[in-house]
Design a protein around this motif. Structure first.
Motif, PDB file in Angstrom:
ATOM      1  N   UNK A  68      81.294  67.501  80.926  1.00 53.93           N
ATOM      2  CA  UNK A  68      80.068  67.169  80.203  1.00 53.93           C
ATOM      3  C   UNK A  68      80.057  67.891  78.869  1.00 53.93           C
ATOM      4  N   UNK A  69      79.282  67.351  77.954  1.00 50.26           N
ATOM      5  CA  UNK A  69      79.096  67.975  76.640  1.00 50.26           C
ATOM      6  C   UNK A  69      77.866  68.881  76.681  1.00 50.26           C
ATOM      7  N   UNK A  70      77.784  69.745  75.687  1.00 54.51           N
ATOM      8  CA  UNK A  70      76.597  70.584  75.556  1.00 54.51           C
ATOM      9  C   UNK A  70      75.360  69.697  75.403  1.00 54.51           C
ATOM     10  N   UNK A  97      87.457  64.203  70.231  1.00 60.13           N
ATOM     11  CA  UNK A  97      86.927  63.943  68.896  1.00 60.13           C
ATOM     12  C   UNK A  97      86.403  65.236  68.298  1.00 60.13           C
ATOM     13  N   UNK A  98      85.120  65.240  67.962  1.00 58.75           N
ATOM     14  CA  UNK A  98      84.523  66.422  67.350  1.00 58.75           C
ATOM     15  C   UNK A  98      83.766  67.303  68.335  1.00 58.75           C
ATOM     16  N   UNK A  99      83.727  66.917  69.603  1.00 57.46           N
ATOM     17  CA  UNK A  99      82.953  67.691  70.585  1.00 57.46           C
ATOM     18  C   UNK A  99      83.855  68.248  71.680  1.00 57.46           C
ATOM     19  N   UNK A 100      83.370  69.315  72.303  1.00 58.43           N
ATOM     20  CA  UNK A 100      84.051  69.900  73.449  1.00 58.43           C
ATOM     21  C   UNK A 100      83.497  69.278  74.724  1.00 58.43           C
ATOM     22  N   UNK A 101      84.387  68.946  75.617  1.00 56.39           N
ATOM     23  CA  UNK A 101      84.013  68.536  76.970  1.00 56.39           C
ATOM     24  C   UNK A 101      84.283  69.719  77.886  1.00 56.39           C
TER      25      UNK A 101
END
Length: 122
Positions: A22-24, A61-65
């Motif tokens: 999940x993302x933040x 992409x630009x986000x951390x999972x």
């Protein structure tokens, strides 16, 4: 292993229940269904959980999972191990712990002990 703080536990609970990455943003949105919390606060605490080894992460992409590094049960077992380590007499502490188990928990413990014996014999 140090016990999780309140917000750390709240975040980890979601990873353990969801059993997925999940993302933040997903965490923030879910917490905000019950109470207000800032995105930056969750970002900070999630980073701390990652650095403590409770979470793993991959870039998408630009986000951390993020994903739980271990199960809730593994975390609980580590806390129990630390509890035994806190005693000068691990055997006595373990015996005291067993005295407080109910019948179902004792049956589960017996099964776990038999399984452990089989693994060490085989």
């Amino acid at each position: 292993m140090r016990r999780l703080g309140e917000l750390e536990a709240e975040i980890m609970d979601r990873f353990w229940r969801w059993r997925r990455a999940a993302t933040v943003r997903e965490i923030v949105d879910d917490i905000n269904r019950h109470r207000d919390i800032a995105y930056t606060t969750v970002t900070t605490v999630t980073g701390i959980l990652f650095h403590k080894g409770h979470l793993t992460r991959t870039r998408e992409g630009r986000v951390w999972l993020y994903r739980a590094a271990a199960t809730r049960e593994a975390y609980a077992a580590a806390l129990m191990e630390d509890g035994l380590d806190a005693s000068e007499d691990r055997t006595a502490a373990l015996a005291r712990f067993v005295e407080n188990l109910d019948a179902d928990e004792l049956a589960a413990l017996r099964t776990a002990l038999r399984d452990a014996e089989r693994r060490t014999e085989g």
